[in-house]
Design a protein around this motif. Structure first.
Motif, PDB file in Angstrom:
ATOM      1  N   ASP A 125       0.827  -1.195   0.000  1.00  0.00           N
ATOM      2  CA  ASP A 125       0.000   0.000   0.000  1.00  0.00           C
ATOM      3  C   ASP A 125       0.867   1.253   0.000  1.00  0.00           C
ATOM      4  OD1 ASP A 125      -2.356   1.440   0.169  1.00  0.00           O
ATOM      5  OD2 ASP A 125      -2.491   1.284   2.350  1.00  0.00           O
TER       6      ASP A 125
ATOM      7  N   LYS B 201      -6.569  -6.025  -3.574  1.00  0.00           N
ATOM      8  CA  LYS B 201      -5.868  -4.737  -3.586  1.00  0.00           C
ATOM      9  C   LYS B 201      -6.835  -3.648  -4.042  1.00  0.00           C
ATOM     10  CE  LYS B 201      -1.241  -6.661  -4.287  1.00  0.00           C
ATOM     11  NZ  LYS B 201      -0.028  -6.697  -5.128  1.00  0.00           N
TER      12      LYS B 201
ATOM     13  N   PRO C 180      -8.158  -0.523  -2.144  1.00  0.00           N
ATOM     14  CA  PRO C 180      -8.248   0.372  -0.984  1.00  0.00           C
ATOM     15  C   PRO C 180      -9.421   1.334  -1.022  1.00  0.00           C
ATOM     16  CG  PRO C 180      -6.484   1.067  -2.461  1.00  0.00           C
ATOM     17  CD  PRO C 180      -6.959  -0.264  -2.958  1.00  0.00           C
TER      18      PRO C 180
END
Length: 333
Positions: A83, A221, A223
């Motif tokens: 991240d 993945k 966010p």
């Protein structure tokens, strides 16, 4: 077998904090903590993955994983280093939103998003069990016993009866888990299409928007996915991000409409509002509000003396309180 060791030089605490990254993540249910080390006990590389973070250096050890690329991918995902750093996200914001998120990040520095794409089954079970109960106290205990007895095998677990689970516990969350798993094993869920995967997950009994979104946030993945809980709603209202009458996402509406169509008919829900305010990283902001709302900005008897002064200035709740009750934390004076 040869011990494999990977090292990542991360930087200062404002860029990365392993403990604060794992604490709010359901990935922490796969680990146990011993001193400075996090030891994986369930899922891929269980019993053979150790992670430590000391003086700006993250070190990963494994014997069983002979695939260096796989080990690196697992390490980056589960520690949150896949991240982007908090400062990169804060720099994308402007005005009061930037001030507020920067203040949250100062209270909880170095928080990243820890995910485990290789352990979907384990994460799904932990999220389903987390409804209306305390994660650290009950969920971690339940999943530890489940995985010790039956691993993360959804097919096996779905065939169990509630009496089979008596050694684990007697809470209704365990019954709800069985119902959800019995529905899930008959589904074909494609995690590369998170919007469609969300709808498929919600087709399971006991799986609403929050459970579906949390499962996807911590296994892909993505966010931008925003699991809407009471902490997010409370903090968002107090900081003026949303109106007091903002509605929570509804399973009935989420299954019937896609977000754009639903919004045109019923207006924004909390999920859509946070996605709009924090495009691309609403899930990270939700993680900060979870930490803040569960420890300081509580529903009853909030600990305003621990609040960051910037947040206190914007807080609608604080302005309603007498000045004598608005003590500021000495850490920020």
């Amino acid at each position: 077998m040869k011990l494999v060791k990977l090292e990542f030089r991360v930087g200062g605490v404002e860029d990365f904090n392993l403990n604060l990254t794992l604490k709010p993540s359901f990935v922490s249910s796969l680990y146990t903590k011993s001193g400075d080390s996090w030891i994986k006990v369930s899922g891929l590389l269980a019993g053979d993955l150790v992670v430590t973070y000391v003086d700006g250096v993250l070190t990963v050890y494994s014997k069983a994983c002979g695939d260096g690329d796989l080990l690196r991918e697992v390490a980056l995902c589960e520690t949150g280093l896949w991240d982007e750093p908090p400062r990169a996200r804060i720099s994308k914001l402007k005005g009061k939103l930037r001030e507020q998120v920067e203040a949250l990040s100062q209270l909880y520095p170095g928080v990243r998003l820890s995910i485990s794409p290789h352990d979907f089954n384990c994460i799904f079970i932990a999220v389903v069990l987390s409804k209306r109960t305390r994660y650290d106290v009950f969920v971690k205990r339940w999943v530890g016993e489940l995985w010790r007895r039956w691993m993360c095998d959804l097919e096996v677990l779905a065939k169990l009866s509630i009496s089979d689970l008596k050694p684990v516990g007697s809470s209704y969350q365990l019954q709800d888990m069985l119902e959800a798993l019995r529905d899930f094993v008959n589904l074909d869920v494609d995690l590369t299409d998170v919007a469609e995967a969300r709808r498929r997950l919600m087709a399971c009994r006991g799986v609403g928007p929050k459970v579906a979104d949390a499962t996807l946030l911590f296994t892909t993945k993505s966010p931008w996915i925003v699991p809407c809980d009471t902490h997010l709603k409370r903090v968002s209202k107090r900081l003026g991000w949303v109106n007091g009458d903002v509605r929570m996402p509804s399973k009935q509406l989420c299954l019937r409409y896609y977000c754009d169509e639903c919004m045109s008919k019923y207006g924004e829900c909390l999920k859509v509002a946070i996605e709009r305010l924090f495009p691309g990283f609403g899930g990270w902001v939700q993680t900060l509000t979870y930490l803040f709302g569960s420890s300081t900005c509580r529903a009853q008897r909030p600990l305003c003396e621990r609040c960051h002064p910037t947040l206190a200035e914007y807080c609608v709740e604080a302005r309603r309180r007498p000045l004598s009750s608005r003590r500021r934390s000495k850490d920020f004076v």
